[in-house]
Design an enzyme around this catalytic site. Sequence first.
Site, PDB file in Angstrom:
ATOM      1  N   ASN A 180       9.058   6.317   3.629  1.00 38.94           N
ATOM      2  CA  ASN A 180       8.599   7.309   4.599  1.00 38.94           C
ATOM      3  C   ASN A 180       9.054   8.724   4.247  1.00 38.94           C
ATOM      4  O   ASN A 180       8.859   9.164   3.128  1.00 38.94           O
ATOM      5  CB  ASN A 180       9.021   6.905   6.015  1.00 38.94           C
ATOM      6  CG  ASN A 180       7.832   6.429   6.836  1.00 38.94           C
ATOM      7  OD1 ASN A 180       6.775   7.059   6.834  1.00 38.94           O
ATOM      8  ND2 ASN A 180       7.988   5.321   7.543  1.00 38.94           N
ATOM      9  N   ASP A 237      10.762   8.043  10.876  1.00 39.88           N
ATOM     10  CA  ASP A 237       9.467   7.947  10.187  1.00 39.88           C
ATOM     11  C   ASP A 237       9.281   9.185   9.300  1.00 39.88           C
ATOM     12  O   ASP A 237      10.032   9.391   8.366  1.00 39.88           O
ATOM     13  CB  ASP A 237       8.360   7.792  11.233  1.00 39.88           C
ATOM     14  CG  ASP A 237       7.086   7.169  10.674  1.00 39.88           C
ATOM     15  OD1 ASP A 237       6.706   7.520   9.552  1.00 39.88           O
ATOM     16  OD2 ASP A 237       6.458   6.353  11.368  1.00 39.88           O
ATOM     17  N   ARG A 256       0.851  -1.192   0.000  1.00 38.35           N
ATOM     18  CA  ARG A 256       0.000   0.000   0.000  1.00 38.35           C
ATOM     19  C   ARG A 256       0.881   1.234   0.000  1.00 38.35           C
ATOM     20  O   ARG A 256       2.058   1.182   0.379  1.00 38.35           O
ATOM     21  CB  ARG A 256      -0.904   0.034   1.244  1.00 38.35           C
ATOM     22  CG  ARG A 256      -0.153   0.155   2.568  1.00 38.35           C
ATOM     23  CD  ARG A 256      -1.066   0.508   3.716  1.00 38.35           C
ATOM     24  NE  ARG A 256      -0.376   0.575   4.991  1.00 38.35           N
ATOM     25  CZ  ARG A 256       0.328   1.602   5.433  1.00 38.35           C
ATOM     26  NH1 ARG A 256       0.448   2.685   4.678  1.00 38.35           N
ATOM     27  NH2 ARG A 256       0.909   1.588   6.610  1.00 38.35           N
TER      28      ARG A 256
END
Length: 304
Positions: free
Chosen positions: A150, A204, A97
Amino acid sequence: MNVECVLKAATTVGEGPHWDDVTNTLLFVDIYGNSIHRYNPETGVDDKFELDDPVGFVVPAKTGGLIAGVGRCLVHVDWDTKKVTKLHEVEQGLDTRFNDGKCDPKGRIIAGTMGPIVPDVVNMPKIGNLYCLDLDGSLRTLVKGVGISNGLAWTEDTKTMYYIDSTPRQIYSFDYNAASGELTNQKVIVDTTGRPLEEIGVPDGMTIDTEGKLWVACFFAGKIVRYDPQSGCELQSVNIPSALRITSRCFGGTNLNELYVTCSVYDAHKEELQKYPLSGSVFQVTGLGVKGFEANAYEVKIKL
């Protein structure tokens, strides 16, 4: 410096904050809540648009509406009519995804994918890719074999792109050709593999300030770290109270000097939630003494 929770328990996995300077609202997504949020700090209202699959990122389109990564698809969303139009689908047949994504300085969308989460992040299957939705509406692959695609950021002169693959816990720089959107000369500028998760976490989401320094969300460490991309050194750390799984951040507010921070509650056990009761919330950090740049919007007119 002050850290305030502005939306308590708003998401399962809050991600992708984007300050829309046209509407003075904060866009962000709830990945496993399958939703796009639009928060107005002035009124305190948090509107929500629900979709059918996990939402990895959202950015405005210059000609109206939003572009989002939904499942394995890039889609156009008309907030007012609720119409969703598929633009591209990638990696058909794979359990992947879209995750994080942003617009580059020219208005292209750079967005990446990831495979299914495993308990040991370092052993994530590297079946994701980093894509470019170009200015003519076409899609091409920039980086192959990504674990968890990310954070993204560009220098003010547009010559360097910074990128995070959370799986190896590294931050990279690329030479960036803004005219073509091509990447070359990949380098590791920050490597956290040798440090404990509870100390530095997993890198992240990421943004850049007007001094050229990187602000990185530290998943599993409950903080944001400011890095010097030239030396790789930590310059500053901002602890986020009562939240451990920090996912992303962006500069916002009318002066772009407020830092908005998202986090996750997904897969948190009971003991963790007792210690970090604001997991899944949205925070605002003020008084940092630095500011960010206006976020870019997608430049292409969508043919619907």
